[in-house]
Design an enzyme around this catalytic site. Structure first.
Site, PDB file in Angstrom:
ATOM      1  N   ARG A 184      -7.832  -3.321   9.355  1.00 26.80           N
ATOM      2  CA  ARG A 184      -6.851  -4.167  10.062  1.00 26.80           C
ATOM      3  C   ARG A 184      -7.462  -4.837  11.293  1.00 26.80           C
ATOM      4  NH1 ARG A 184      -2.652  -3.435   6.656  1.00 26.80           N
ATOM      5  NH2 ARG A 184      -2.214  -1.287   6.067  1.00 26.80           N
ATOM      6  N   ASP A 198       1.443  -1.072  11.751  1.00 25.78           N
ATOM      7  CA  ASP A 198       0.147  -1.557  11.251  1.00 25.78           C
ATOM      8  C   ASP A 198      -0.107  -3.012  11.637  1.00 25.78           C
ATOM      9  OD1 ASP A 198      -0.386   0.912  10.101  1.00 25.78           O
ATOM     10  OD2 ASP A 198       0.565   0.383   8.218  1.00 25.78           O
ATOM     11  N   ARG A 246      -7.338   2.244  17.456  1.00 23.21           N
ATOM     12  CA  ARG A 246      -6.922   0.829  17.489  1.00 23.21           C
ATOM     13  C   ARG A 246      -6.441   0.397  18.866  1.00 23.21           C
ATOM     14  NH1 ARG A 246      -3.720   0.397  11.736  1.00 23.21           N
ATOM     15  NH2 ARG A 246      -5.629   0.384  10.489  1.00 23.21           N
ATOM     16  N   LYS A 278       0.836  -1.209   0.000  1.00 15.02           N
ATOM     17  CA  LYS A 278       0.000   0.000   0.000  1.00 15.02           C
ATOM     18  C   LYS A 278       0.871   1.260   0.000  1.00 15.02           C
ATOM     19  CE  LYS A 278      -2.940   0.886   3.616  1.00 15.02           C
ATOM     20  NZ  LYS A 278      -2.721   2.261   4.080  1.00 15.02           N
ATOM     21  N   SER A 279       1.852   1.306   0.888  1.00 13.98           N
ATOM     22  CA  SER A 279       2.688   2.518   0.987  1.00 13.98           C
ATOM     23  C   SER A 279       3.427   2.786  -0.323  1.00 13.98           C
ATOM     24  CB  SER A 279       3.731   2.349   2.098  1.00 13.98           C
ATOM     25  OG  SER A 279       3.094   2.275   3.338  1.00 13.98           O
ATOM     26  N   GLY A 290      -5.380   8.079   4.922  1.00 12.77           N
ATOM     27  CA  GLY A 290      -4.503   9.062   5.558  1.00 12.77           C
ATOM     28  C   GLY A 290      -3.270   9.336   4.719  1.00 12.77           C
ATOM     29  N   ARG A 338       2.963   5.930  -3.338  1.00 15.32           N
ATOM     30  CA  ARG A 338       4.114   6.765  -3.695  1.00 15.32           C
ATOM     31  C   ARG A 338       4.442   6.667  -5.187  1.00 15.32           C
ATOM     32  NH1 ARG A 338       4.067   5.681   1.552  1.00 15.32           N
ATOM     33  NH2 ARG A 338       5.358   6.810   3.043  1.00 15.32           N
ATOM     34  N   GLN A 390       4.513   9.362   6.997  1.00 13.57           N
ATOM     35  CA  GLN A 390       3.620  10.269   6.270  1.00 13.57           C
ATOM     36  C   GLN A 390       4.079  11.713   6.432  1.00 13.57           C
ATOM     37  OE1 GLN A 390      -0.354   9.237   7.526  1.00 13.57           O
ATOM     38  NE2 GLN A 390      -0.312   7.313   6.398  1.00 13.57           N
ATOM     39  N   LYS A 448      -5.197   6.080  14.245  1.00 15.60           N
ATOM     40  CA  LYS A 448      -5.194   5.349  12.965  1.00 15.60           C
ATOM     41  C   LYS A 448      -6.635   5.347  12.414  1.00 15.60           C
ATOM     42  CE  LYS A 448      -0.827   4.411  12.723  1.00 15.60           C
ATOM     43  NZ  LYS A 448      -0.035   5.086  11.702  1.00 15.60           N
TER      44      LYS A 448
HETATM   45  C1  S3P Z   1       2.181   4.849   6.090  1.00 21.51           C
HETATM   46  C2  S3P Z   1       2.748   5.158   7.285  1.00 21.51           C
HETATM   47  C3  S3P Z   1       2.185   4.756   8.585  1.00 21.51           C
HETATM   48  C4  S3P Z   1       1.181   3.614   8.431  1.00 21.51           C
HETATM   49  C5  S3P Z   1       0.231   3.815   7.288  1.00 21.51           C
HETATM   50  C6  S3P Z   1       0.990   4.001   5.982  1.00 21.51           C
HETATM   51  C7  S3P Z   1       2.804   5.373   4.862  1.00 21.51           C
HETATM   52  O1  S3P Z   1       1.543   5.859   9.158  1.00 21.51           O
HETATM   53  O2  S3P Z   1       0.445   3.435   9.627  1.00 21.51           O
HETATM   54  O3  S3P Z   1      -0.618   2.696   7.161  1.00 21.51           O
HETATM   55  O4  S3P Z   1       2.503   4.879   3.764  1.00 21.51           O
HETATM   56  O5  S3P Z   1       3.632   6.289   4.963  1.00 21.51           O
HETATM   57  P1  S3P Z   1       2.398   6.960   9.985  1.00 21.51           P
HETATM   58  O6  S3P Z   1       3.506   7.370   9.110  1.00 21.51           O
HETATM   59  O7  S3P Z   1       1.476   8.114  10.262  1.00 21.51           O
HETATM   60  O8  S3P Z   1       2.821   6.240  11.226  1.00 21.51           O
END
Ligand code: S3P
Length: 419
Positions: A378, A305, A336, A14-15, A85, A19, A158, A332
């Site tokens: 999750r 996560d 959670r 996902k991350s 987010g 990007r 993030q 989150k």
């Molecule tokens: C993510 C960073 C994490 C994670 C989220 C995805 C990202 O959040 O919990 O699911 O893709 O950068 P934080 O950076 O706010 O901890």
């Protein structure tokens, strides 16, 4: 006897998916992205970028997604980030360097999540941001930015990535330090694309250069945060062996494997390779007897996560498990921290949040009861894993939320036990 077997392939990370879609939209020329997550969160990123004029082909299973980078322009009055987010926070960074006004919003869960951690440094860079509180909706007017050296109070990829994206789109140098190292996918992608990224004594710096972002081809590895659910289900089984293929094993993301090992379950990494600057492996796992452990504050960003599924595993181990300093879990997709503890208690386990720490006492009573997922993907998946125990009777308040990060979750979970 409940045996695991066969092979599963988790969905794209996902991350990394967010990007690469963002960078491809900012790049000059046509990029080709394979292995992208087809979950709702990545679709939210693509939707927002399309609303800004980017040309992105349909995101669906098995398809290579084509992105034609274009200069971003305001097309829609409101950019809807859904439940994501990452979309909201990283897009704020991208928008900080654009010379137009944009309003970001999201669903009810996203609107409750804190945004000042990102708007604060972006304001210091010169972005003009109008807000009604610490959350969405927000209106941002980007433009001429100045350089920033920022010490983030939270270890958040993030926050770090939003600042790096602002440096990139605003063409100004930025330097960020964080209390503990968070996932470094943005840094790796910048390096892969030849953008000026450096690390020195834990400080991450971006130095703009005259060259534009080149278009690229990339294969996104499978998501270890999704693989974690299949690995956990296999650990809880009574026999057999599971192969989980094509999993990203970036060390800033593998805390789940480290803690699992301490709890008594070994995951073997085979066929190690590199994909677009990210380490990838196939994982082999077998059932194990688990024991409790202490998860330190420094480890949390590497498994942030995975706390719900690790907590579920801890509830089946011998002795106590403590997760230190997990206050971030309150902000989150749901609270959670409280919901993991409350749901474990609802199914007969012993769990409690004390201050910012989470305590779980392991046991072997059959888990039975109703789980309130609060539409948090999750939580739904972690408790579905608990529900695979032969003695279990777990009812989830909903199952649809898995579409956020793992659309084929229930099919894959079934597959692990099919052979
Ligand atoms: C993510 C960073 C994490 C994670 C989220 C995805 C990202 O959040 O919990 O699911 O893709 O950068 P934080 O950076 O706010 O901890």
């Amino acid at each position: 006897m409940r045996r695991v077997g066969g092979v599963v392939r988790p969905p794209g990370d996902k991350s990394i998916s967010h990007r690469v879609v963002m960078l491809a939209a900012l790049a000059r020329g046509k990029s080709e992205l394979s292995g992208l997550l087809t979950g709702d969160d990545v679709k939210s990123t693509a939707r927002v970028l399309r609303q800004l004029g980017a040309d992105i082909s349909t995101i669906r299973d098995g398809a290579t997604v084509q992105v034609a980078g274009k200069r971003l322009t305001p097309h829609a009055p409101r950019l809807h980030c859904g439940n994501s987010g990452t979309t909201a926070r990283l897009m704020l960074g991208i928008l900080a360097g654009q010379k137009f006004v944009a309003t970001l919003t999201g669903d009810a869960s996203l609107r409750r999540r804190p945004m000042r951690r990102v708007t604060e440094p972006l304001r210091q860079m010169g972005a003009d941001i109008e807000e009604r509180g610490d959350g969405l909706p927000l209106t941002i007017r980007g433009g001429k930015l100045r350089a920033l050296t920022y010490s983030s109070p939270v270890a958040s990829a993030q926050v770090k990535s939003a600042i790096l994206f602002a440096g990139l789109t605003g063409q100004v140098p930025v330097t960020i330090t964080e209390p503990y190292r968070s996932r470094d996918h943005t840094e790796r992608l910048f390096a892969h694309l030849g953008l000026g990224i450096h690390e020195r004594d834990g400080a991450i710096s971006y130095q703009p250069s005259a060259v534009s972002i080149p278009s690229f081809t990339v294969a996104v590895p499978g998501d270890i945060s999704s693989a974690a659910f299949m690995l956990a289900a296999a650990v809880l089984a009574e026999g057999g062996e599971l192969l989980v293929e094509n999993v990203g094993v970036n060390p800033t993301r593998t805390g789940f494997l480290v803690v699992l090992e301490r709890m008594g379950a070994h995951v073997e990494r085979i066929n190690l390779r590199d994909e677009g600057g990210e380490p990838v492996a196939d994982l082999v796992v077998r059932p194990a007897r688990l024991r409790g452990t202490e998860v330190t504050a420094a480890e949390i960003p590497t498994l942030v996560d995975e706390v719900p599924v690790l907590a579920v595993l801890a509830s089946r181990g011998a002795g106590e498990t403590v997760f230190r300093q997990v206050g971030e879990l309150r902000v989150k997709e749901s609270n959670r921290l409280e919901l993991v503890a409350a749901n474990l208690r609802a199914v007969g386990a012993r769990a409690e949040a004390r201050g910012n720490d989470l305590y779980i006492e392991g046991g072997d009573a059959p888990p039975k009861g109703r789980v309130e997922t609060a539409s948090d993907h999750r939580l739904a998946m972690a408790f579905a894993v608990l529900g695979t125990l032969p003695s279990a009777d777990i009812r989830l308040s909903e199952k649809k939320s898995v579409a956020i990060s793992y659309p084929n979750f229930f099919r894959d979970l079934k597959r692990c036990f099919a052979s």
